[in-house]
Design a protein around this motif. Structure first.
Motif, mmCIF file in Angstrom:
data_model
loop_
_atom_site.group_PDB
_atom_site.id
_atom_site.type_symbol
_atom_site.label_atom_id
_atom_site.label_comp_id
_atom_site.label_asym_id
_atom_site.label_seq_id
_atom_site.Cartn_x
_atom_site.Cartn_y
_atom_site.Cartn_z
ATOM 1 N N SER A 120 13.558 -14.507 -12.391
ATOM 2 C CA SER A 120 14.525 -13.778 -11.567
ATOM 3 C C SER A 120 15.587 -14.721 -11.022
ATOM 4 O O SER A 120 16.776 -14.408 -11.023
ATOM 5 C CB SER A 120 13.811 -13.088 -10.401
ATOM 6 O OG SER A 120 12.771 -12.276 -10.878
ATOM 7 N N ILE A 135 18.026 -15.668 -13.798
ATOM 8 C CA ILE A 135 18.853 -14.549 -14.257
ATOM 9 C C ILE A 135 19.894 -14.179 -13.206
ATOM 10 O O ILE A 135 21.051 -13.897 -13.526
ATOM 11 C CB ILE A 135 17.970 -13.329 -14.600
ATOM 12 C CG1 ILE A 135 17.217 -13.593 -15.911
ATOM 13 C CG2 ILE A 135 18.819 -12.060 -14.752
ATOM 14 C CD1 ILE A 135 16.327 -12.467 -16.368
ATOM 15 N N LEU A 136 19.510 -14.232 -11.925
ATOM 16 C CA LEU A 136 20.447 -13.827 -10.879
ATOM 17 C C LEU A 136 21.546 -14.865 -10.656
ATOM 18 O O LEU A 136 22.564 -14.572 -10.043
ATOM 19 C CB LEU A 136 19.705 -13.562 -9.570
ATOM 20 C CG LEU A 136 18.811 -12.322 -9.597
ATOM 21 C CD1 LEU A 136 18.192 -12.077 -8.247
ATOM 22 C CD2 LEU A 136 19.592 -11.104 -10.040
ATOM 23 N N ILE A 148 0.041 -16.599 -12.287
ATOM 24 C CA ILE A 148 1.010 -17.153 -13.246
ATOM 25 C C ILE A 148 2.177 -16.188 -13.407
ATOM 26 O O ILE A 148 3.340 -16.583 -13.446
ATOM 27 C CB ILE A 148 0.323 -17.447 -14.609
ATOM 28 C CG1 ILE A 148 -0.783 -18.481 -14.434
ATOM 29 C CG2 ILE A 148 1.352 -17.941 -15.628
ATOM 30 C CD1 ILE A 148 -1.659 -18.661 -15.662
ATOM 31 N N GLY A 149 1.848 -14.880 -13.465
ATOM 32 C CA GLY A 149 2.886 -13.863 -13.591
ATOM 33 C C GLY A 149 3.840 -13.879 -12.416
ATOM 34 O O GLY A 149 5.052 -13.769 -12.581
ATOM 35 N N LEU A 150 3.285 -14.059 -11.232
ATOM 36 C CA LEU A 150 4.109 -14.117 -10.017
ATOM 37 C C LEU A 150 5.099 -15.274 -10.086
ATOM 38 O O LEU A 150 6.308 -15.113 -9.875
ATOM 39 C CB LEU A 150 3.213 -14.269 -8.784
ATOM 40 C CG LEU A 150 3.908 -14.385 -7.433
ATOM 41 C CD1 LEU A 150 4.435 -13.034 -6.980
ATOM 42 C CD2 LEU A 150 2.980 -14.942 -6.367
ATOM 43 N N ALA A 199 -5.805 -15.229 -12.051
ATOM 44 C CA ALA A 199 -4.999 -16.289 -12.665
ATOM 45 C C ALA A 199 -3.778 -15.695 -13.341
ATOM 46 O O ALA A 199 -2.653 -16.183 -13.183
ATOM 47 C CB ALA A 199 -5.846 -17.062 -13.678
ATOM 48 N N ALA A 200 -3.985 -14.574 -14.085
ATOM 49 C CA ALA A 200 -2.866 -13.919 -14.761
ATOM 50 C C ALA A 200 -1.837 -13.453 -13.737
ATOM 51 O O ALA A 200 -0.628 -13.615 -13.926
ATOM 52 C CB ALA A 200 -3.375 -12.735 -15.589
ATOM 53 N N GLY A 201 -2.324 -12.891 -12.628
ATOM 54 C CA GLY A 201 -1.418 -12.424 -11.576
ATOM 55 C C GLY A 201 -0.630 -13.559 -10.976
ATOM 56 O O GLY A 201 0.586 -13.465 -10.773
ATOM 57 N N LYS A 223 -9.979 -14.410 -14.080
ATOM 58 C CA LYS A 223 -8.916 -14.353 -15.091
ATOM 59 C C LYS A 223 -7.778 -13.450 -14.637
ATOM 60 O O LYS A 223 -6.598 -13.774 -14.812
ATOM 61 C CB LYS A 223 -9.487 -13.835 -16.423
ATOM 62 C CG LYS A 223 -10.073 -14.939 -17.281
ATOM 63 C CD LYS A 223 -10.517 -14.381 -18.612
ATOM 64 C CE LYS A 223 -11.139 -15.474 -19.475
ATOM 65 N NZ LYS A 223 -11.765 -14.903 -20.666
ATOM 66 N N LEU A 231 6.072 -16.953 -12.722
ATOM 67 C CA LEU A 231 6.994 -16.754 -13.841
ATOM 68 C C LEU A 231 8.073 -15.734 -13.460
ATOM 69 O O LEU A 231 9.271 -15.937 -13.696
ATOM 70 C CB LEU A 231 6.194 -16.257 -15.050
ATOM 71 C CG LEU A 231 6.811 -16.461 -16.429
ATOM 72 C CD1 LEU A 231 6.944 -17.941 -16.730
ATOM 73 C CD2 LEU A 231 5.954 -15.775 -17.488
ATOM 74 N N GLY A 232 7.629 -14.630 -12.841
ATOM 75 C CA GLY A 232 8.559 -13.572 -12.455
ATOM 76 C C GLY A 232 9.610 -14.071 -11.479
ATOM 77 O O GLY A 232 10.792 -13.781 -11.617
ATOM 78 N N VAL A 233 9.182 -14.859 -10.494
ATOM 79 C CA VAL A 233 10.122 -15.395 -9.501
ATOM 80 C C VAL A 233 11.094 -16.377 -10.156
ATOM 81 O O VAL A 233 12.306 -16.321 -9.931
ATOM 82 C CB VAL A 233 9.355 -16.062 -8.338
ATOM 83 C CG1 VAL A 233 10.300 -16.845 -7.450
ATOM 84 C CG2 VAL A 233 8.603 -15.008 -7.527
#
Lengths: 192, 191
Positions: B22, B25-26, B13-15, B9-11, B6, B17-19
């Protein structure tokens, strides 16, 4: 497993995802300027060697390297590396129309700029130095006959200078392009 | 074991999503810009003390920013009523600009590059534009040819208008530019 426990697990998972995403986002924002392989400096590097003036391609539909360039302006650039010595930049201005020099760090940020209003005898001139070179130059200055040079301190050893010249009419673009091409940038001999 | 799966998986998905976040936004950094009518101006975008978002956006786009002492770049992606610029519409841009030695009004695609058009017209300079009797001006932005100062939209889906003010006393205080002093972008009709 109860429904509450399931919901709690899902919320925890969502929170973990959000935390990871936020962390990655801030890391990306902070790292992009450092690792960007295709920033303005890198794009300029494809167009000319350091220490020489090269024309910046005119903005147009087929020129997709430098966004937001104005097709009414001619521009040239000179990349520099101050580790070999200070850089003297000279540009003649004589046409009707606006002309300017902007001094950029390795990352593209502007640390100094001057326009043709600051020109003396039809020349814009400046010496780009590192903080250490400035101290050295000041130490060697003749107190009775101080240098008239405009000394501009660069926060980074590498960077670039851009000259821009505005053409009042489309037919005057060529004259503006000639003016920016005539900019010179030369490494000064080191002070003894 | 399931906890590690888990967390991974969270990491992951977070990766992703974060990319993704970003990246979007940029493409249009949220800070450091002020809105004046239909226009956005990021006066300090090119300066040493620009915020991290603006710096990252600059590094990615490859733009060589104007210095404050050189001038200001104002960008409009919407009309004066706040509607997104639409290639099927006719816009009238005018009739005044803030004080500057020279200004140019040009049309670009969403990324800031001129758009191919049969007339080969990418913008107008203050020194070449046709003016009204009282010194004002109107630029007509449309895909179809228009009389007067016509700025063709060309073959592009989304476009932006860029107003550049060269050698302007307003650069030091871009936030103080009066809404009444910038050109309005009036939608005159749509096909």
């Amino acid at each position: 497993m109860t429904l509450t426990a399931r919901l709690g697990g899902a919320a925890l998972f969502a929170a973990a995802v959000a935390a990871a995403a936020a962390l990655i986002h801030f890391a990306v924002v902070l790292l992009v300027p450092v690792v960007a392989a295709h920033d303005a400096y890198a794009r300029l590097a494809e167009l000319g060697p350091p220490g020489t003036t090269a024309p910046l391609p005119r903005a147009g539909p087929d020129e997709r390297r430098f966004p937001w360039n104005d097709p009414a302006l001619a521009a040239s650039f000179c990349r520099f590396d101050l580790s070999a010595g200070p850089l003297r930049v000279k540009a003649s201005v004589g046409r009707a129309g606006f002309a300017s020099l902007s001094f950029h760090t390795r990352r593209g940020a502007v640390f100094y700029a001057l326009t043709d209003r600051a020109a003396t005898h039809g020349q814009m001139e400046a010496v780009v130095v590192t903080p250490a070179q400035l101290r050295n130059l000041v130490a060697h200055d003749d107190e009775d006959d101080p240098s008239q040079d405009l000394r501009v301190v660069s926060p980074t050893a590498a960077g670039f200078v851009v000259m821009r010249a505005f053409s009042e009419l489309p037919s005057l673009y060529a004259a503006a392009a000639d003016e920016v091409k005539a900019m010179t940038c030369a490494t000064e001999p080191p002070t003894p | 074991m399931t906890l590690i799966v888990k967390a991974l998986a969270a990491g992951a998905i977070g990766l992703a999503l974060g990319v993704a976040v970003s990246g979007s936004i940029l493409a249009d950094p949220p800070f450091g810009a002020v809105t004046i009518g239909a226009w956005r101006v990021a006066a300090t975008a090119g300066s040493l003390d620009a915020d991290p978002y603006t710096r990252a956006a600059l590094a990615r786009s490859g733009e060589i920013p104007l210095a404050l002492g050189e001038g200001l770049k104002l960008v409009a992606r919407v009309d004066s009523a706040g509607r997104a610029l639409d290639r099927r519409c006719l816009y009238r841009v005018g009739t005044r600009t803030p004080a500057a030695r020279y200004w140019t009004l040009s049309l670009t695609d969403a990324d800031g590059y001129p758009v191919e058009n049969a007339a080969g017209r990418y913008g107008y300079r203050s020194s070449e534009i046709l003016r009204d009797g009282d010194g004002g001006f109107s630029v007509y932005v449309s895909a179809l040819a228009h009389s007067g100062n016509w700025l063709p939209i060309g073959r592009v889906q989304t476009f932006a208008l860029a107003l550049r003010l060269y050698d302007t006393p307003l650069a030091a205080n871009a936030g103080g530019i009066e809404k009444s002093s910038v050109p309005t972008i009036e939608r005159e009709g749509c096909a």
